[in-house]
Enzyme design. Structure first.
Site, PDB file in Angstrom:
ATOM      1  N   HIS A   2       1.021  -4.168  -2.024  1.00  0.00           N
ATOM      2  CA  HIS A   2       0.186  -3.201  -1.316  1.00  0.00           C
ATOM      3  C   HIS A   2       0.787  -1.820  -1.560  1.00  0.00           C
ATOM      4  O   HIS A   2       1.988  -1.618  -1.360  1.00  0.00           O
ATOM      5  CB  HIS A   2       0.129  -3.530   0.174  1.00  0.00           C
ATOM      6  N   LYS A  33       4.956 -16.550   8.606  1.00  0.00           N
ATOM      7  CA  LYS A  33       5.139 -17.953   9.033  1.00  0.00           C
ATOM      8  C   LYS A  33       4.013 -18.788   8.427  1.00  0.00           C
ATOM      9  O   LYS A  33       2.853 -18.413   8.507  1.00  0.00           O
ATOM     10  CB  LYS A  33       5.069 -18.057  10.573  1.00  0.00           C
ATOM     11  N   LYS A  35     -14.877   4.149  -2.236  1.00  0.00           N
ATOM     12  CA  LYS A  35     -13.698   3.525  -2.861  1.00  0.00           C
ATOM     13  C   LYS A  35     -14.128   2.667  -4.058  1.00  0.00           C
ATOM     14  O   LYS A  35     -13.474   2.660  -5.098  1.00  0.00           O
ATOM     15  CB  LYS A  35     -12.928   2.668  -1.836  1.00  0.00           C
ATOM     16  N   ARG A  74      -4.515   3.276   2.654  1.00  0.00           N
ATOM     17  CA  ARG A  74      -4.016   4.543   3.179  1.00  0.00           C
ATOM     18  C   ARG A  74      -2.736   4.355   3.973  1.00  0.00           C
ATOM     19  O   ARG A  74      -1.799   5.141   3.893  1.00  0.00           O
ATOM     20  CB  ARG A  74      -5.082   5.198   4.063  1.00  0.00           C
ATOM     21  N   GLY A  75      -2.695   3.266   4.792  1.00  0.00           N
ATOM     22  CA  GLY A  75      -1.596   3.106   5.745  1.00  0.00           C
ATOM     23  C   GLY A  75      -1.999   3.715   7.076  1.00  0.00           C
ATOM     24  O   GLY A  75      -2.935   4.533   7.142  1.00  0.00           O
ATOM     25  N   GLU A 105      -1.197 -13.620   2.467  1.00  0.00           N
ATOM     26  CA  GLU A 105      -0.427 -12.373   2.465  1.00  0.00           C
ATOM     27  C   GLU A 105       0.905 -12.633   3.156  1.00  0.00           C
ATOM     28  O   GLU A 105       0.952 -13.320   4.167  1.00  0.00           O
ATOM     29  CB  GLU A 105      -1.245 -11.336   3.247  1.00  0.00           C
ATOM     30  N   TYR A 152      16.068   5.727  16.398  1.00  0.00           N
ATOM     31  CA  TYR A 152      17.017   6.626  17.067  1.00  0.00           C
ATOM     32  C   TYR A 152      18.410   6.012  16.980  1.00  0.00           C
ATOM     33  O   TYR A 152      18.629   4.883  17.409  1.00  0.00           O
ATOM     34  CB  TYR A 152      16.570   6.868  18.519  1.00  0.00           C
TER      35      TYR A 152
HETATM   36  P1  FAD Z   1      -9.171   4.554   4.141  1.00  0.00           P
HETATM   37  O1  FAD Z   1     -10.123   3.782   3.299  1.00  0.00           O
HETATM   38  O2  FAD Z   1      -8.621   5.811   3.598  1.00  0.00           O
HETATM   39  O3  FAD Z   1      -9.917   4.852   5.523  1.00  0.00           O
HETATM   40  C1  FAD Z   1      -9.211   5.333   6.650  1.00  0.00           C
HETATM   41  C2  FAD Z   1     -10.170   6.000   7.616  1.00  0.00           C
HETATM   42  O4  FAD Z   1     -10.614   7.244   7.086  1.00  0.00           O
HETATM   43  C3  FAD Z   1     -11.449   5.222   7.885  1.00  0.00           C
HETATM   44  O5  FAD Z   1     -11.826   5.451   9.206  1.00  0.00           O
HETATM   45  C4  FAD Z   1     -12.465   5.820   6.921  1.00  0.00           C
HETATM   46  O6  FAD Z   1     -13.778   5.639   7.390  1.00  0.00           O
HETATM   47  C5  FAD Z   1     -12.025   7.274   6.893  1.00  0.00           C
HETATM   48  N1  FAD Z   1     -12.215   7.938   5.597  1.00  0.00           N
HETATM   49  C6  FAD Z   1     -12.070   7.428   4.364  1.00  0.00           C
HETATM   50  N2  FAD Z   1     -12.248   8.365   3.426  1.00  0.00           N
HETATM   51  C7  FAD Z   1     -12.491   9.527   4.094  1.00  0.00           C
HETATM   52  C8  FAD Z   1     -12.736  10.877   3.698  1.00  0.00           C
HETATM   53  N3  FAD Z   1     -12.791  11.216   2.400  1.00  0.00           N
HETATM   54  N4  FAD Z   1     -12.922  11.802   4.657  1.00  0.00           N
HETATM   55  C9  FAD Z   1     -12.887  11.484   5.981  1.00  0.00           C
HETATM   56  N5  FAD Z   1     -12.666  10.217   6.413  1.00  0.00           N
HETATM   57  C10 FAD Z   1     -12.463   9.260   5.483  1.00  0.00           C
HETATM   58  N6  FAD Z   1      -1.155  -1.134   6.273  1.00  0.00           N
HETATM   59  C11 FAD Z   1       0.117  -0.986   5.853  1.00  0.00           C
HETATM   60  O7  FAD Z   1       0.831  -0.088   6.328  1.00  0.00           O
HETATM   61  N7  FAD Z   1       0.661  -1.829   4.918  1.00  0.00           N
HETATM   62  C12 FAD Z   1      -0.060  -2.825   4.351  1.00  0.00           C
HETATM   63  O8  FAD Z   1       0.455  -3.554   3.507  1.00  0.00           O
HETATM   64  C13 FAD Z   1      -1.412  -3.013   4.773  1.00  0.00           C
HETATM   65  N8  FAD Z   1      -2.182  -3.991   4.257  1.00  0.00           N
HETATM   66  C14 FAD Z   1      -3.490  -4.113   4.648  1.00  0.00           C
HETATM   67  C15 FAD Z   1      -4.300  -5.099   4.067  1.00  0.00           C
HETATM   68  C16 FAD Z   1      -5.629  -5.253   4.457  1.00  0.00           C
HETATM   69  C17 FAD Z   1      -6.480  -6.314   3.825  1.00  0.00           C
HETATM   70  C18 FAD Z   1      -6.168  -4.410   5.471  1.00  0.00           C
HETATM   71  C19 FAD Z   1      -7.588  -4.589   5.922  1.00  0.00           C
HETATM   72  C20 FAD Z   1      -5.374  -3.425   6.041  1.00  0.00           C
HETATM   73  C21 FAD Z   1      -4.044  -3.255   5.641  1.00  0.00           C
HETATM   74  N9  FAD Z   1      -3.220  -2.261   6.181  1.00  0.00           N
HETATM   75  C22 FAD Z   1      -1.932  -2.120   5.759  1.00  0.00           C
HETATM   76  C23 FAD Z   1      -3.732  -1.377   7.234  1.00  0.00           C
HETATM   77  C24 FAD Z   1      -4.369  -0.085   6.685  1.00  0.00           C
HETATM   78  O9  FAD Z   1      -3.381   0.692   6.053  1.00  0.00           O
HETATM   79  C25 FAD Z   1      -4.970   0.647   7.872  1.00  0.00           C
HETATM   80  O10 FAD Z   1      -6.072  -0.046   8.370  1.00  0.00           O
HETATM   81  C26 FAD Z   1      -5.285   2.124   7.652  1.00  0.00           C
HETATM   82  O11 FAD Z   1      -5.482   2.711   8.927  1.00  0.00           O
HETATM   83  C27 FAD Z   1      -6.535   2.396   6.833  1.00  0.00           C
HETATM   84  O12 FAD Z   1      -6.339   2.073   5.532  1.00  0.00           O
HETATM   85  P2  FAD Z   1      -7.559   2.125   4.479  1.00  0.00           P
HETATM   86  O13 FAD Z   1      -6.988   1.869   3.159  1.00  0.00           O
HETATM   87  O14 FAD Z   1      -8.693   1.310   4.937  1.00  0.00           O
HETATM   88  O15 FAD Z   1      -7.946   3.691   4.617  1.00  0.00           O
END
Ligand code: FAD
Length: 317
Positions: free
Chosen positions: A94, A305, A199, A124-125, A18, A57
């Site tokens: 992503h 890196k 998912k 989700r982010g 990545e 800011y």
């Molecule tokens: P989700 O799957 O939506 O889960 C988020 C939280 O909500 C979890 O605690 C889950 O249990 C809970 N949840 C899910 N569905 C529901 C529901 N229906 N109701 C209530 N709770 C729910 N971040 C970035 O900003 N940019 C990136 O490019 C990026 N790349 C990543 C790549 C990888 C491989 C990983 C592991 C993470 C990456 N992240 C990135 C970080 C990621 O965006 C964060 O970890 C974020 O907080 C959760 O994303 P998710 O897609 O797992 O969310």
């Protein structure tokens, strides 16, 4: 498609990594310089992250500060297109819920489709730095599962607004995130796994895990996921420790545990170069064990890196 690459590899473990877009104003050349040395390990795909917008800011010149929303590392899709063309490799943008309306996401996906990008990672982010919780943009997706549903709909020719002729349907292979040590907001690993299953049921084709430093955590996670009926590939994400500060910030940001032996080894180091070497050796051992266990892909978080990833890959692939 990632799933096709895995199938074609016939149980051989693939190498992938990545990258993070350069900061606004910097040259893409730095990115190429870091990708070049990794191409000898023949990655079938490279992921490109998307950064959330953040508040900065800006001095208004009268002693007052203006709060502005900006994206410090823009260009994910352009970088994907450029790398795909330059290296003839599949690239995976992503795609985030955070900061995008569903309409904006649809435009992005349409652009991906035009560019021949067949895989997307649906995430989700995180919350923005000065937000306590994640807040979706008005009209945006709340959770990754909602984004997966949107992509799945598009794969079936269903746009948000009616399109008269869909003669070239998108067919994205969809990746989602999984957390061997549970997501930081989740009340339990079991509950997080249920969310992961949602998912996959919504159309995700594969999972990439958050970084972990103890393989036992990954193996337990995969076993539990399989018990729950998640059958798609679960790709382990590996990050080599590179600086002393990682011992504090990685657990703080990602709520992951570091093994005592790793902490001890880093604490014994006298120089930064020694710490990097410990991180490389640890990642090599992790990778060799995961490879022996038959994981489909070893996916490395390069953080822009590549030298440590190159050293790891040269011992593993
Ligand atoms: P989700 O799957 O939506 O889960 C988020 C939280 O909500 C979890 O605690 C889950 O249990 C809970 N949840 C899910 N569905 C529901 C529901 N229906 N109701 C209530 N709770 C729910 N971040 C970035 O900003 N940019 C990136 O490019 C990026 N790349 C990543 C790549 C990888 C491989 C990983 C592991 C993470 C990456 N992240 C990135 C970080 C990621 O965006 C964060 O970890 C974020 O907080 C959760 O994303 P998710 O897609 O797992 O969310």
């Amino acid at each position: 498609k990632v799933t096709q690459h895995i199938e074609d590899a016939k149980e051989k473990t693939l190498f992938s990594f990545e990258i993070i877009p350069p900061q606004k104003g910097k040259s893409i050349q730095e990115l190429y310089d870091n990708i070049d040395p990794l191409m000898e390990f023949k990655p079938p795909f490279i992921d490109v992250t998307t950064s959330r917008e953040e508040y900065i800011y800006v001095d208004k010149g009268n002693g007052l500060l203006d709060k502005k929303l900006t994206r410090m590392r823009p260009g994910t899709l352009g970088i994907c297109a450029s790398i795909k063309h330059k290296y003839n490799v599949d690239t995976i943008p992503h795609v985030l819920c955070g900061g995008f309306t569903k309409e904006e996401t649809e435009y992005l996906l349409v652009d991906c489709h035009y560019l021949g990008i067949d895989n997307v990672m649906a995430l989700r982010g995180d919350a923005m730095k000065d937000e306590q919780y994640f807040i979706p943009k008005q009209g945006g997706n709340d959770f990754a599962v909602d984004l997966v549903k949107q992509i799945y709909q598009l794969n079936n020719g269903k746009y948000l607004h009616e399109v008269m002729d869909v003669d070239n349907k998108a067919d994205f292979c969809i990746g989602v995130a999984g957390y061997p040590e549970k997501h930081l907001e989740s009340p339990s690993l079991q509950s997080d796994l249920k969310r992961l299953k949602e998912k996959v049921d919504a159309g995700a084709d594969y999972v990439v895990t958050q970084m972990f430093f103890d393989n036992a955590k990954y193996f337990e996670f995969v076993a539990k996921a399989r018990e729950m009926g998640i059958t798609v590939p679960i790709i382990p994400g590996i990050k080599p420790i590179a600086v002393q500060r990682h011992l504090q910030i990685l657990p703080q940001i990602f709520r992951i545990d570091l093994p005592e032996d790793l902490i001890h080894a880093v604490d014994q180091c006298k120089t930064n170069a020694d710490i990097r070497q410990v991180g490389i050796e640890w990642a090599i051992q992790q990778s060799l064990e995961l490879k022996a266990a038959g994981v489909p892909v070893l996916h490395y978080y390069s953080m822009g890196k590549s030298e440590n990833i190159r050293q790891i890959a040269s011992k593993v692939f």
